[in-house]
Design a protein around this motif. Structure first.
Motif, PDB file in Angstrom:
ATOM      1  N   GLY A 155      36.454  43.322  32.348  1.00 49.99           N
ATOM      2  CA  GLY A 155      35.250  42.554  32.651  1.00 49.99           C
ATOM      3  C   GLY A 155      34.760  42.686  34.079  1.00 49.99           C
ATOM      4  N   PHE A 156      35.582  43.242  34.959  1.00 48.79           N
ATOM      5  CA  PHE A 156      35.153  43.454  36.347  1.00 48.79           C
ATOM      6  C   PHE A 156      34.356  44.762  36.446  1.00 48.79           C
ATOM      7  N   GLN A 157      33.538  44.873  37.508  1.00 44.91           N
ATOM      8  CA  GLN A 157      32.688  46.061  37.652  1.00 44.91           C
ATOM      9  C   GLN A 157      33.490  47.311  37.979  1.00 44.91           C
ATOM     10  N   ARG A 158      34.468  47.158  38.846  1.00 46.08           N
ATOM     11  CA  ARG A 158      35.234  48.323  39.304  1.00 46.08           C
ATOM     12  C   ARG A 158      36.553  48.437  38.545  1.00 46.08           C
ATOM     13  N   PRO A 159      37.015  49.665  38.306  1.00 44.25           N
ATOM     14  CA  PRO A 159      38.393  49.810  37.821  1.00 44.25           C
ATOM     15  C   PRO A 159      39.353  49.474  38.957  1.00 44.25           C
ATOM     16  N   PRO A 160      40.517  48.898  38.657  1.00 47.35           N
ATOM     17  CA  PRO A 160      41.476  48.573  39.714  1.00 47.35           C
ATOM     18  C   PRO A 160      42.112  49.845  40.285  1.00 47.35           C
ATOM     19  N   VAL A 161      42.662  49.725  41.500  1.00 51.47           N
ATOM     20  CA  VAL A 161      43.235  50.877  42.212  1.00 51.47           C
ATOM     21  C   VAL A 161      44.697  50.581  42.541  1.00 51.47           C
ATOM     22  N   PRO A 162      45.623  51.529  42.278  1.00 51.09           N
ATOM     23  CA  PRO A 162      47.029  51.297  42.647  1.00 51.09           C
ATOM     24  C   PRO A 162      47.171  51.117  44.159  1.00 51.09           C
ATOM     25  N   VAL A 163      47.940  50.112  44.557  1.00 57.56           N
ATOM     26  CA  VAL A 163      48.143  49.808  45.976  1.00 57.56           C
ATOM     27  C   VAL A 163      49.292  50.649  46.554  1.00 57.56           C
ATOM     28  N   HIS A 164      50.286  50.940  45.723  1.00 57.85           N
ATOM     29  CA  HIS A 164      51.483  51.645  46.181  1.00 57.85           C
ATOM     30  C   HIS A 164      51.860  52.676  45.129  1.00 57.85           C
ATOM     31  N   ARG A 165      52.939  53.385  45.367  1.00 60.38           N
ATOM     32  CA  ARG A 165      53.385  54.431  44.444  1.00 60.38           C
ATOM     33  C   ARG A 165      54.787  54.112  43.954  1.00 60.38           C
ATOM     34  N   ILE A 166      55.041  54.343  42.683  1.00 62.18           N
ATOM     35  CA  ILE A 166      56.417  54.417  42.200  1.00 62.18           C
ATOM     36  C   ILE A 166      56.536  55.739  41.439  1.00 62.18           C
ATOM     37  N   ASP A 167      57.726  56.313  41.438  1.00 61.09           N
ATOM     38  CA  ASP A 167      57.921  57.632  40.839  1.00 61.09           C
ATOM     39  C   ASP A 167      57.495  57.651  39.374  1.00 61.09           C
ATOM     40  N   THR A 168      57.134  58.829  38.909  1.00 63.91           N
ATOM     41  CA  THR A 168      56.733  58.998  37.506  1.00 63.91           C
ATOM     42  C   THR A 168      57.789  58.441  36.554  1.00 63.91           C
ATOM     43  N   ASP A 169      59.058  58.754  36.796  1.00 61.86           N
ATOM     44  CA  ASP A 169      60.140  58.302  35.912  1.00 61.86           C
ATOM     45  C   ASP A 169      60.391  56.796  35.996  1.00 61.86           C
ATOM     46  N   THR A 170      60.068  56.194  37.136  1.00 62.38           N
ATOM     47  CA  THR A 170      60.374  54.776  37.352  1.00 62.38           C
ATOM     48  C   THR A 170      59.442  53.890  36.534  1.00 62.38           C
ATOM     49  N   SER A 171      60.021  52.905  35.853  1.00 56.58           N
ATOM     50  CA  SER A 171      59.238  51.936  35.085  1.00 56.58           C
ATOM     51  C   SER A 171      59.067  50.663  35.907  1.00 56.58           C
ATOM     52  N   GLY A 172      58.190  49.765  35.425  1.00 55.45           N
ATOM     53  CA  GLY A 172      58.121  48.430  36.007  1.00 55.45           C
ATOM     54  C   GLY A 172      56.895  48.105  36.822  1.00 55.45           C
ATOM     55  N   CYS A 173      57.046  47.131  37.719  1.00 56.43           N
ATOM     56  CA  CYS A 173      55.932  46.479  38.415  1.00 56.43           C
ATOM     57  C   CYS A 173      55.138  47.425  39.309  1.00 56.43           C
ATOM     58  N   LEU A 174      53.851  47.535  38.998  1.00 58.88           N
ATOM     59  CA  LEU A 174      52.929  48.296  39.836  1.00 58.88           C
ATOM     60  C   LEU A 174      51.724  47.417  40.136  1.00 58.88           C
ATOM     61  N   LEU A 175      51.444  47.223  41.432  1.00 60.87           N
ATOM     62  CA  LEU A 175      50.337  46.367  41.870  1.00 60.87           C
ATOM     63  C   LEU A 175      49.043  47.173  41.955  1.00 60.87           C
ATOM     64  N   LEU A 176      47.978  46.621  41.359  1.00 65.37           N
ATOM     65  CA  LEU A 176      46.648  47.215  41.428  1.00 65.37           C
ATOM     66  C   LEU A 176      45.704  46.218  42.094  1.00 65.37           C
ATOM     67  N   ALA A 177      44.822  46.724  42.952  1.00 61.44           N
ATOM     68  CA  ALA A 177      43.834  45.866  43.624  1.00 61.44           C
ATOM     69  C   ALA A 177      42.487  46.002  42.924  1.00 61.44           C
ATOM     70  N   ARG A 178      41.757  44.884  42.865  1.00 62.93           N
ATOM     71  CA  ARG A 178      40.494  44.885  42.122  1.00 62.93           C
ATOM     72  C   ARG A 178      39.276  45.163  42.989  1.00 62.93           C
ATOM     73  N   ASN A 179      39.443  45.185  44.301  1.00 67.90           N
ATOM     74  CA  ASN A 179      38.315  45.534  45.176  1.00 67.90           C
ATOM     75  C   ASN A 179      38.855  46.124  46.481  1.00 67.90           C
ATOM     76  N   PRO A 180      38.002  46.836  47.240  1.00 66.66           N
ATOM     77  CA  PRO A 180      38.469  47.519  48.458  1.00 66.66           C
ATOM     78  C   PRO A 180      39.061  46.575  49.506  1.00 66.66           C
ATOM     79  N   LYS A 181      38.522  45.368  49.616  1.00 70.40           N
ATOM     80  CA  LYS A 181      39.015  44.417  50.618  1.00 70.40           C
ATOM     81  C   LYS A 181      40.467  44.021  50.327  1.00 70.40           C
ATOM     82  N   THR A 182      40.743  43.675  49.072  1.00 72.71           N
ATOM     83  CA  THR A 182      42.119  43.284  48.728  1.00 72.71           C
ATOM     84  C   THR A 182      43.052  44.496  48.742  1.00 72.71           C
ATOM     85  N   LEU A 183      42.517  45.688  48.442  1.00 75.69           N
ATOM     86  CA  LEU A 183      43.332  46.908  48.535  1.00 75.69           C
ATOM     87  C   LEU A 183      43.862  47.073  49.962  1.00 75.69           C
TER      88      LEU A 183
END
Length: 222
Positions: A44-72
């Motif tokens: 429902g938001f205008q922009r797609p979210p952007v990953p804030v950090h990286r975890i390896d391809t094989d690694t599962s679990g918590c990944l933080l995404l920001a919904r706008n450039p300011k919070t990124l």
């Protein structure tokens, strides 16, 4: 393409449970990646979210995404300032001698034509600190909790292999490679929890359930 599980959601942030094996960026050779899911994660938001950090391809679990450039920018700063609490779980291809400890090994990146690039312990490398404790021991292997203070590339993988002397199960770079990969579908590392502070607001907090491939090896979280 199955939908990704959302662990936390508000107007600034999403935390998703990234499946093991799903790369964040599109591989050069093509194939599925997190990018395939970003449009659906607009929610429902205008922009797609952007990953804030990286975890390896094989690694599962918590990944933080920001919904706008300011919070990124704000979330990225929290990672840089080591204000983010991160809890990982990993299965070792063996057992450590102790039950808990801290690993401080500086890391540098090297590359060669035959092996590609990897991280190695090096005195002139970037300082890297990981706290660890054994959660469970089972059939000659151990489930460990890792709490990294720093966020270097491959930090936990190298600290397990070189700091503990016991690599993560299934790790093709720092472990035994194909010999042990038959016992594990991937490098057995899971980003189990994340707490991101926000000045004047409640922190972003998320916990990712232990994946099925961890349970299949006889382990449970706590």
């Amino acid at each position: 393409m199955s939908a990704l599980q959302i662990l936390y959601e508000d107007g600034e942030a999403l935390v998703i449970d990234k499946p093991g094996g799903l790369p964040i960026e599109r591989p050069r050779k093509g194939g599925p990646s997190l990018e395939d899911h970003l449009e659906a994660l607009k929610l429902g938001f205008q922009r797609p979210p952007v990953p804030v950090h990286r975890i390896d391809t094989d690694t599962s679990g918590c990944l933080l995404l920001a919904r706008n450039p300011k919070t990124l920018r704000r979330f990225a700063m929290a990672f840089e300032e080591r204000a983010v609490e991160k809890r990982y779980l990993g299965i070792l291809d063996g057992e450590p001698a102790k039950d808990e400890g801290t690993i401080a090994l500086s890391l540098s990146k090297i590359s060669s034509a035959e092996k590609g690039w990897r991280m190695i312990p090096a005195k002139k490398g970037k300082p890297s600190v990981t706290h660890w404790r054994v959660v469970a021991r089972q059939a000659g292997r151990a489930l460990l909790e890792f709490r990294p203070e720093t966020g270097r590339t491959h930090q936990i993988r190298v600290h397990a292999a070189s700091g503990l002397g016991v690599p993560l199960l299934g790790d093709p770079v720092y472990g035994m490679g194909p010999k042990t990969t038959g016992a594990a579908p991937r490098t057995m590392l899971h980003a189990a929890a994340l707490v991101v502070p926000r000045p004047g607001k409640t922190p972003v907090e998320a916990t990712a359930p232990l994946p099925a491939d961890f349970a299949a090896l006889g382990f449970a979280d706590g």
